[in-house]
Design a protein around this motif. Sequence first.
Motif, PDB file in Angstrom:
ATOM      1  N   LEU A   1      -6.455   0.453   4.507  1.00  0.00           N
ATOM      2  CA  LEU A   1      -5.383   1.448   3.904  1.00  0.00           C
ATOM      3  C   LEU A   1      -6.418   2.916   5.185  1.00  0.00           C
ATOM      4  O   LEU A   1      -5.947   3.836   4.938  1.00  0.00           O
ATOM      5  CB  LEU A   1      -5.714   1.821   2.519  1.00  0.00           C
ATOM      6  CG  LEU A   1      -5.727   3.095   2.061  1.00  0.00           C
ATOM      7  CD1 LEU A   1      -4.345   2.797   1.610  1.00  0.00           C
ATOM      8  CD2 LEU A   1      -6.484   3.747   0.300  1.00  0.00           C
TER       9      LEU A   1
ATOM     10  N   ILE B   1       0.629  -1.180   0.448  1.00  0.00           N
ATOM     11  CA  ILE B   1       0.338  -0.147   0.197  1.00  0.00           C
ATOM     12  C   ILE B   1       0.486   1.357   0.083  1.00  0.00           C
ATOM     13  O   ILE B   1       0.106   2.079  -1.029  1.00  0.00           O
ATOM     14  CB  ILE B   1      -0.899  -0.343   1.427  1.00  0.00           C
ATOM     15  CG1 ILE B   1      -1.874  -1.284   1.022  1.00  0.00           C
ATOM     16  CG2 ILE B   1      -1.520   1.400   1.323  1.00  0.00           C
ATOM     17  CD1 ILE B   1      -2.763  -1.102   2.751  1.00  0.00           C
ATOM     18  N   SER B   2       1.321   1.254   1.077  1.00  0.00           N
ATOM     19  CA  SER B   2       2.522   3.026   1.632  1.00  0.00           C
ATOM     20  C   SER B   2       3.765   2.261   1.488  1.00  0.00           C
ATOM     21  O   SER B   2       4.269   1.382   2.052  1.00  0.00           O
ATOM     22  CB  SER B   2       2.203   3.766   2.164  1.00  0.00           C
ATOM     23  OG  SER B   2       2.783   4.495   2.318  1.00  0.00           O
ATOM     24  N   HIS B   3       4.955   2.382   0.164  1.00  0.00           N
ATOM     25  CA  HIS B   3       5.691   2.066   0.703  1.00  0.00           C
ATOM     26  C   HIS B   3       6.785   3.121   1.680  1.00  0.00           C
ATOM     27  O   HIS B   3       7.837   2.493   1.923  1.00  0.00           O
ATOM     28  CB  HIS B   3       6.870   2.685  -1.502  1.00  0.00           C
ATOM     29  CG  HIS B   3       8.306   2.498  -1.867  1.00  0.00           C
ATOM     30  ND1 HIS B   3       9.043   3.023  -0.969  1.00  0.00           N
ATOM     31  CD2 HIS B   3       9.025   1.816  -1.956  1.00  0.00           C
ATOM     32  CE1 HIS B   3      10.420   2.775  -1.246  1.00  0.00           C
ATOM     33  NE2 HIS B   3      10.049   1.869  -2.047  1.00  0.00           N
ATOM     34  N   LYS B   4       6.538   4.490   1.883  1.00  0.00           N
ATOM     35  CA  LYS B   4       7.188   4.945   2.264  1.00  0.00           C
ATOM     36  C   LYS B   4       6.623   4.952   4.256  1.00  0.00           C
ATOM     37  O   LYS B   4       7.443   4.501   5.023  1.00  0.00           O
ATOM     38  CB  LYS B   4       6.887   6.943   2.159  1.00  0.00           C
ATOM     39  CG  LYS B   4       7.760   7.554   3.011  1.00  0.00           C
ATOM     40  CD  LYS B   4       6.800   8.697   2.989  1.00  0.00           C
ATOM     41  CE  LYS B   4       6.560   9.773   3.655  1.00  0.00           C
ATOM     42  NZ  LYS B   4       5.394  10.622   3.991  1.00  0.00           N
ATOM     43  N   ASP B   5       5.516   4.730   4.065  1.00  0.00           N
ATOM     44  CA  ASP B   5       5.324   4.193   5.878  1.00  0.00           C
ATOM     45  C   ASP B   5       6.427   2.682   5.890  1.00  0.00           C
ATOM     46  O   ASP B   5       6.256   2.619   6.820  1.00  0.00           O
ATOM     47  CB  ASP B   5       3.852   3.765   5.699  1.00  0.00           C
ATOM     48  CG  ASP B   5       3.135   5.298   5.657  1.00  0.00           C
ATOM     49  OD1 ASP B   5       3.991   6.067   5.864  1.00  0.00           O
ATOM     50  OD2 ASP B   5       1.872   5.401   4.964  1.00  0.00           O
TER      51      ASP B   5
ATOM     52  N   LYS C   1      -3.790   5.832   6.689  1.00  0.00           N
ATOM     53  CA  LYS C   1      -4.086   6.894   6.435  1.00  0.00           C
ATOM     54  C   LYS C   1      -4.437   7.963   7.448  1.00  0.00           C
ATOM     55  O   LYS C   1      -4.840   9.021   6.381  1.00  0.00           O
ATOM     56  CB  LYS C   1      -4.774   6.930   4.778  1.00  0.00           C
ATOM     57  CG  LYS C   1      -3.929   5.677   3.676  1.00  0.00           C
ATOM     58  CD  LYS C   1      -2.834   6.910   3.128  1.00  0.00           C
ATOM     59  CE  LYS C   1      -2.139   6.425   2.354  1.00  0.00           C
ATOM     60  NZ  LYS C   1      -0.579   6.563   1.807  1.00  0.00           N
TER      61      LYS C   1
END
Length: 349
Positions: A267, A77-81, A271
Amino acid sequence: MGTALFILMMKTPSTQLNPNSEPLNNACNTPFAPSLDTVQQVDIREREFRAASLRKSERWTLRTPTKKDIIKRLEKISHKDALRMKQCCSLFKHLTCGQHTLRSYPTFRCKKLFCPDCVAERANRLSRQTEAKIAEAMQTNKGRLCLLTLTMKNAATLDGGLSNLKKAFTQFKRKKVFKERIKGYFGGFEYTFNPKTNDFHVHLHLIVLRGKFWNQSDISDAWRDVTGDSFIVDIREIKDAGKGVKEVCKYVVKSNDLMKMPDDKFLEVVKMKKGTRMFISGGCFYNVKLDEDAADADDNIFSQFADLTEGDACPFCNERLFDVLVDRSQHIGLHELNAMPNVVKNNSS
Ligand SMILES: [Zn+2]
Ligand SMILES: [Zn+2]
């Protein structure tokens, strides 16, 4: 300034460093005078110290499997997280003499409300910060400490559920009956997920100082008054304030629940707005607050070593202390996670 920083790869969770590795021998060759303590006292303290070190590494080991699962899921879902959470608690700074590790703390924390390491640290920090404040408030305000739980009907979205609960509580605390009975309160929001109905169950755990007795069915009526449809509440006396604090802040969401969520709900959690207030306090407990920027509470094995720094003598063997960086990622299996994939950009243009 003569900082001895080494990166050691460790296979075991032991806080002991390998005494045979060369850099350590070189760094520990300064002779020191005998300890101030008698031999016997040192022996007892050292045994306590070793037990505490073991308990600590056990705690880390227990949290690791779920953390790994969460990261794996997050990667989609989120590369950064995912990267932040992978870095969280993977590199540790140890203050050690080569034989005894007096302090060890992660160089980076992701501070996510669904990170098992960070949430546990948050609860520990909170109970340390608040103990004195609670005792102080209870000297001037007489009453009984109780654990009060207020729940809401299940909500389809997390944001919606949380804001409804917050609104309801704002009205609830303004009620005359609340002001008459509750002298102070503090606590945190928590949510669980029901995979069968695919919705969130949000609730509020509060530690309250109750003056006049307030029974459960009256609380339930008052709670239904402000929520319209929710009436499930619970109140029980507690003896140990410290334990209670840890209990109400132990988690915001359980890792198990997180893993049960379908992608869209997961998600939503990831988020969730940054800075969403998950901890509240008021009345005579107004001062009981979570200091988000305070130092890591998980770092010291024994708090009396908090002031020691590099160059000081080890209280157990009098060798000179130095800092080392220890890579924990291998031990906790985070290195098994794939190298981060390249971000695929949406060609929306
Ligand atoms: Zn974390
Ligand atoms: Zn030592």
